[in-house]
Write a protein that holds these residues in place. Sequence first.
Motif, PDB file in Angstrom:
ATOM      1  N   GLU A 110       0.797  -1.087   0.032  1.00 36.81           N
ATOM      2  CA  GLU A 110       0.071   0.088   0.037  1.00 36.81           C
ATOM      3  C   GLU A 110       0.878   1.228   0.032  1.00 36.81           C
ATOM      4  OE1 GLU A 110      -3.953   0.974   0.155  1.00 36.81           O
ATOM      5  OE2 GLU A 110      -3.073  -0.565  -1.042  1.00 36.81           O
ATOM      6  N   ALA A 111       2.034   1.416   0.887  1.00 32.29           N
ATOM      7  CA  ALA A 111       2.808   2.539   0.890  1.00 32.29           C
ATOM      8  C   ALA A 111       3.487   2.592  -0.614  1.00 32.29           C
ATOM      9  CB  ALA A 111       3.947   2.165   1.802  1.00 32.29           C
ATOM     10  N   ALA A 112       4.025   1.616  -1.132  1.00 39.91           N
ATOM     11  CA  ALA A 112       4.248   1.628  -2.610  1.00 39.91           C
ATOM     12  C   ALA A 112       3.583   2.113  -3.579  1.00 39.91           C
ATOM     13  CB  ALA A 112       5.210   0.533  -2.939  1.00 39.91           C
ATOM     14  N   ARG A 113       2.220   1.682  -3.578  1.00 42.49           N
ATOM     15  CA  ARG A 113       1.180   2.126  -4.533  1.00 42.49           C
ATOM     16  C   ARG A 113       0.987   3.731  -4.327  1.00 42.49           C
ATOM     17  NH1 ARG A 113      -4.602   2.065  -4.830  1.00 42.49           N
ATOM     18  NH2 ARG A 113      -4.946   1.621  -2.689  1.00 42.49           N
ATOM     19  N   TRP A 114       0.413   4.015  -3.051  1.00 48.97           N
ATOM     20  CA  TRP A 114       0.380   5.616  -2.966  1.00 48.97           C
ATOM     21  C   TRP A 114       1.511   6.405  -3.277  1.00 48.97           C
ATOM     22  CZ3 TRP A 114      -4.498   6.914  -3.264  1.00 48.97           C
ATOM     23  CH2 TRP A 114      -5.407   5.705  -2.774  1.00 48.97           C
ATOM     24  N   TYR A 115       2.543   5.773  -2.785  1.00 48.57           N
ATOM     25  CA  TYR A 115       4.112   6.818  -3.156  1.00 48.57           C
ATOM     26  C   TYR A 115       3.983   6.907  -4.705  1.00 48.57           C
ATOM     27  CZ  TYR A 115       6.459   7.286   1.308  1.00 48.57           C
ATOM     28  OH  TYR A 115       6.616   7.399   2.488  1.00 48.57           O
ATOM     29  N   ALA A 116       3.834   5.656  -5.452  1.00 49.12           N
ATOM     30  CA  ALA A 116       4.178   5.538  -6.702  1.00 49.12           C
ATOM     31  C   ALA A 116       2.941   6.696  -7.459  1.00 49.12           C
ATOM     32  CB  ALA A 116       4.075   4.189  -7.350  1.00 49.12           C
ATOM     33  N   MET A 117       1.874   6.545  -7.021  1.00 46.12           N
ATOM     34  CA  MET A 117       0.865   7.685  -7.636  1.00 46.12           C
ATOM     35  C   MET A 117       1.239   9.080  -7.514  1.00 46.12           C
ATOM     36  SD  MET A 117      -2.964   6.308  -6.450  1.00 46.12           S
ATOM     37  CE  MET A 117      -3.220   4.565  -6.715  1.00 46.12           C
ATOM     38  N   ALA A 118       1.894   9.447  -6.400  1.00 45.26           N
ATOM     39  CA  ALA A 118       2.328  10.859  -6.084  1.00 45.26           C
ATOM     40  C   ALA A 118       3.701  10.943  -7.013  1.00 45.26           C
ATOM     41  CB  ALA A 118       2.674  11.102  -4.590  1.00 45.26           C
ATOM     42  N   ALA A 119       4.454  10.073  -7.029  1.00 47.70           N
ATOM     43  CA  ALA A 119       5.705  10.032  -7.852  1.00 47.70           C
ATOM     44  C   ALA A 119       5.646  10.390  -9.236  1.00 47.70           C
ATOM     45  CB  ALA A 119       6.534   8.787  -7.662  1.00 47.70           C
TER      46      ALA A 119
END
Length: 222
Positions: A110-119
Amino acid sequence: MAKRIAVAGALLALMMGGALADALADGFSAFGRGDHAAALAQWQPLAEAGDARAQFNLGVLHDQGLGVTADRAAAVEWYRKAAEQGDARAQFNLGLIFATGDGVAQDGAEAARWYAMAAEQGDVLARFNLAILYEEGSIVPQDHAEAARLYEAAATENKFHRAMYALGNLYSQGLGVERDSSRAAELFGEANEAEMMTESSSGCTPRGTVVREECRRTTPQG
């Protein structure tokens, strides 16, 4: 007749849009003078009506316990509503919350998913923190190549000196990239110059090679 209705609808939309903007600004002014309860009163109806900026702002208030009892679960829900509408700041905050397990079960995916969207939207801290997750490989599968790609983006597009240092370290060790001492030295030099010019355009600087709690976005959007 149809034309009159269309014109009237357009005027009503403009009036409503202006009222929403005024309420958002009034809430921001109240927040600025420390009247968090008044800010909450202004933003709550907007957030419930679906305004992503107001939803993010309510997330901040519940997250920090400003004008309302601190409630991480409520903060996550408001951040999620804003994030699902594409708000990069909310996406970053969710990434950080799930990465640290702060008030929720730690969840690397989940952390990677949300970070990726912002990135993907160019958020420098999302790029940097996601790169750290891939470099360390503690809560997501280790992937030095992806870490290098993200550090590269933060270094070249955002001019973020800590990403330059981190990318230089990967080049010096040959992790995720071909080992290149010259490129590493070049990046270290660029990082030193960038650090002298500014700490971070984001207003929040991660220190060291860990995801830091203090880097959550805590400034409301006006």
